[in-house]
Design an enzyme around this catalytic site. Structure first.
Site, mmCIF file in Angstrom:
data_model
loop_
_atom_site.group_PDB
_atom_site.id
_atom_site.type_symbol
_atom_site.label_atom_id
_atom_site.label_comp_id
_atom_site.label_asym_id
_atom_site.label_seq_id
_atom_site.Cartn_x
_atom_site.Cartn_y
_atom_site.Cartn_z
ATOM 1 N N LYS A 145 0.884 -1.451 0.083
ATOM 2 C CA LYS A 145 -0.488 0.015 -0.169
ATOM 3 C C LYS A 145 0.706 1.441 0.202
ATOM 4 O O LYS A 145 2.052 1.285 0.019
ATOM 5 C CB LYS A 145 -0.865 0.288 1.241
ATOM 6 C CG LYS A 145 -1.747 -1.496 1.694
ATOM 7 C CD LYS A 145 -2.454 -1.981 0.660
ATOM 8 C CE LYS A 145 -3.223 -3.305 0.922
ATOM 9 N NZ LYS A 145 -3.539 -4.427 0.469
HETATM 10 C C1 LIG Z 1 -4.612 -4.906 0.566
HETATM 11 C C2 LIG Z 1 -6.640 -4.562 0.361
HETATM 12 C C3 LIG Z 1 -7.535 -4.798 1.730
HETATM 13 C C4 LIG Z 1 -6.853 -5.658 3.168
HETATM 14 O O1 LIG Z 1 -6.199 -5.512 3.372
HETATM 15 P P1 LIG Z 1 -5.113 -6.108 4.676
HETATM 16 O O2 LIG Z 1 -4.500 -5.029 5.852
HETATM 17 O O3 LIG Z 1 -4.535 -7.143 3.971
HETATM 18 O O4 LIG Z 1 -5.949 -7.146 5.978
HETATM 19 C C5 LIG Z 1 -8.514 -4.691 1.564
HETATM 20 N N1 LIG Z 1 -9.154 -4.395 0.944
HETATM 21 C C6 LIG Z 1 -8.353 -4.174 -0.386
HETATM 22 C C7 LIG Z 1 -9.121 -2.872 -1.370
HETATM 23 C C8 LIG Z 1 -7.206 -4.079 -0.448
HETATM 24 O O5 LIG Z 1 -6.293 -3.443 -1.000
#
Ligand SMILES: *Cc1c(COP(=O)(O)O)cnc(C)c1O
Length: 420
Positions: A203
């Site tokens: 992210k």
């Molecule tokens: C990464 C992601 C998640 C989940 O996040 P985690 O920290 O891996 O649990 C949920 N929704 C979207 C759109 C994502 O890209």
């Protein structure tokens, strides 16, 4: 001279690999190492031991300030933030949540975990939830809409919020991939009833793992806080007004909090750079034959971490992606039959096949749910068509100007070669 395609034995545009396209993690430096080390030296890694000095609490204040939401809750992950947020806004067994057909599987998973069913709606050419496909999916069981700001692209929130209001539905924004983005001057995550973030490795910013929930509503916050910590009501009884109920443990620890605080301070710098690079690339490849460039609902609020090109057919997109990768340019197709990408609904196998970890098949089998609800790989044909015709260029602050120039040169070279 340089016109011969690399796939036909010509010189590739990029002669060395591009830098990492990781955003936050690539920016990890001495400040992160110092902050995490300081936590270790303090010998306090639990956020509620020394509340005044908690780095998790500090990260919550930073998100509060950024989004303008008075309440922020740090949690152990983006999925945990969605679960806590859904419980916060009152979603549970028997309810339906409208999710876009293009999002990470965790968006749908979170709905199932709280006992609700995900109802999959089409995306449009913004690559986010199509506001015009929401009403078709509303039933007497619909309780919430979950717009997802995919790949840094803000959803078109005005019509989504209008529809939600007209039907008495809650809105939870999955902002996992768009931390720092905005829509018409307001930060993503702050527009609906709850907004969630993820700090996983891929992210904009990372905390190792971790997530954040933001909300304007104290009641939503308290319910989310209780869900995220089975002992929440004992840590802070004088500040809890809602009735206690069982929670789990989605708490963030101080190592993550410290890493998150340092990374948070980098978000604006990262996005300023990705936005400038995206602008350069966009201008450089605008108007090429056979390519339509992605238009975000709010160009100023887009994070600039991707630039998507659309082609007339999925065959053309696949051909283009293959040829440009041979030029050494990172480019990805979004939906390719045979590549099980968990961001495309037809590859969410436990949704498609209504699988569950529960031996009675809960929540699918709950009598509160519509037992006639079915899922199939072809249920959102427009989503598959749009994703099939898309090729995405990833953009990272790790790129130098010459990488943007190479992307432009590569796209131009391939587009011109395919046009003749
Ligand atoms: C990464 C992601 C998640 C989940 O996040 P985690 O920290 O891996 O649990 C949920 N929704 C979207 C759109 C994502 O890209």
């Amino acid at each position: 001279m340089g016109d011969q395609l690399a796939i036909h034995g010509g010189e590739p545009v990029a002669k060395e690999p591009f830098p990492s396209t990781n955003l936050g993690p690539s920016a990890i430096g001495d400040e992160e190492i110092q902050a995490v080390t300081d936590v270790l030296r303090s010998r306090n890694v639990f956020r509620f031991t020394n509340r005044e000095q908690s780095r998790c609490a500090e990260l919550e204040r930073l998100f509060s300030r950024m989004t303008g939401c008075p309440y922020a809750l740090a949690v152990g992950g983006g999925t945990g933030a969605l679960i806590a947020g859904l419980v916060g806004i009152g979603v549970g067994e028997g309810d339906e949540v409208i999710v876009p057909g293009y999002t990470y599987i965790a968006s749908a998973s979170a709905a199932l975990i709280v006992g609700a069913l995900p109802v999959i709606a089409e995306i449009d050419e913004t690559l986010t939830l199509d506001p015009n496909d929401i009403e078709r999916n509303i039933t007497s069981r619909t309780r919430a809409i979950m717009p997802v700001h995919m790949r840094g692209i803000p959803c078109d929130m005005d019509p989504i919020l209008r529809i939600a209001r007209a039907h008495g539905l809650k809105v939870i924004e999955d902002t996992s991939q768009a931390c720092g983005g905005s829509y018409k001057g307001r930060r993503l995550g702050a527009l609906g009833d709850a907004g969630t973030f993820s700090f996983q490795q891929s992210k904009v910013m990372t905390a190792g793992e971790g997530g954040m929930l933001v909300t304007h509503d104290r009641h939503v916050f308290e319910r989310a806080a209780i869900r995220h910590d089975s002992a929440m009501c004992y840590w802070d009884p004088e500040n809890t007004t809602v009735q206690p109920f069982p929670g789990e443990n989605f708490r963030m620890n101080e190592l993550e909090g410290a890493l998150g605080c340092v990374q948070f301070a980098r978000v604006e710098t990262i996005l300023a750079r990705t936005r400038a690079l995206q602008q350069r690339i966009r201008e450089g490849i605008d108007g090429l034959p056979g390519i339509t460039l992605h238009q975000p609902p709010d160009p100023e609020g887009d994070c600039g971490i991707t630039l998507t090109m659309f082609f007339a057919t999925s065959d053309k997109a696949r051909e283009f992606a293959e040829i440009i990768r041979a030029e050494g340019i990172p480019a990805g197709s979004m939906y390719d039959q045979g590549i099980p990408d968990r961001h495309v609904y037809c590859y969410w196998e436990y949704v498609m096949q209504k699988l569950s970890g529960d031996r009675h098949g809960w929540p699918w089998t709950s009598p509160r749910h519509d037992q006639n609800r079915t899922y199939s790989a072809d249920m959102c044909p427009r989503t598959l068509d749009i994703l099939g015709r898309a090729v995405v260029l990833p953009i990272s602050q790790t790129f130098e100007d010459r990488h943007a120039e190479m992307m432009v040169e590569g796209v131009r070279k391939v587009a011109m070669a395919l046009a003749t």
